[in-house]
Write a protein that holds these residues in place. Structure first.
Motif: not given
Length: 229
Positions: A174-198
């Motif tokens: 379960x915690x490994x799945x949580x870790x996977x989610x965090x790395x996925x969000x980091x990937x998508x966050x990299x394409x969002x405007x830094x400091x923006x709403x998204x």
């Protein structure tokens, strides 16, 4: 320790475990809503049949959060929050896990379909490696659990001996799945405007997923403590 002290300690752990579990349910709802708002408001919607690769991809974080991570956590919490006999709790635990696995497989399929539509390579990121590892170990954990705790003929001593390993293994996956989610969000966050709403919404969603994982883990630890005081 006196009998009264043991009983009192047991009750305190049970009460705390129940309260932490209820907080986990609240985090479940908030996390689910945040994920939905992000995908609908900033990512263009969710549609596995769409001609738009991004809408196809959005099925992946939606299903993997709502249908895999959050459902796994809820299946774990069954033993603390569902007022049924132990066998009924086991049945709900097993069935919810099975639904989570089916949805998890569908979420992985959505990711592969997106890569095919976008002409992108598969399994090249740390997120994908951790995610495939998590769902593979989850399948193994479920099959072993079914064989040990539900198949007829398994000796009670074997079940009792396997229970702590099953709990620890399930929590680790379960915690490994949580870790996977965090790395996925980091990937998508990299394409969002830094400091923006998204970008901020992605960060907040990641924090709530992490808090959900922590509260589910804390509930398990507290529930196990009631058996040893």
């Amino acid at each position: 320790m006196a009998i009264g002290g043991i009983i009192g300690s047991h009750q305190r752990h049970s009460v705390v475990a129940s309260r932490v579990a209820m907080f986990a349910h609240l985090l479940f709802l908030v996390t689910a809503v945040l994920m939905l708002v992000w995908l609908l408001r900033f990512r263009g919607g969710i549609n596995i049949q769409s001609e738009d690769p991004d809408q196809i991809f959005n099925v992946h974080p939606f299903v993997m959060s709502w249908g895999f991570i959050l459902l796994i956590g809820e299946a774990i919490l069954v033993y603390t929050t569902v007022p049924m006999n132990h066998r009924a709790q086991k049945m709900v635990h097993m069935l919810v896990h099975m639904v989570a696995f089916i949805l998890g497989v569908f979420g992985v399929y959505a990711a592969f379909k997106f890569h095919n539509a976008a002409v992108a390579p598969d399994l090249v990121s740390l997120h994908s490696w951790i995610g495939i590892g998590a769902i593979s170990l989850f399948a193994l954990q479920w099959l072993i659990g079914f064989a040990v705790f539900w198949m007829p003929g398994t000796h009670e001593h074997t079940r009792a001996s396997a229970a702590p390993l099953h709990v620890a293994g399930g929590l680790a996956v379960f915690l490994l799945a949580v870790c996977a989610a965090q790395t996925g969000l980091v990937q998508k966050g990299a394409s969002a405007t830094p400091g923006g709403t998204e970008a901020n919404l992605i960060n907040v969603t990641g924090v709530f997923i992490l808090l959900y994982g922590a509260t589910v883990a804390a509930t398990v630890v507290l529930r196990m403590a009631t058996r040893h005081v």
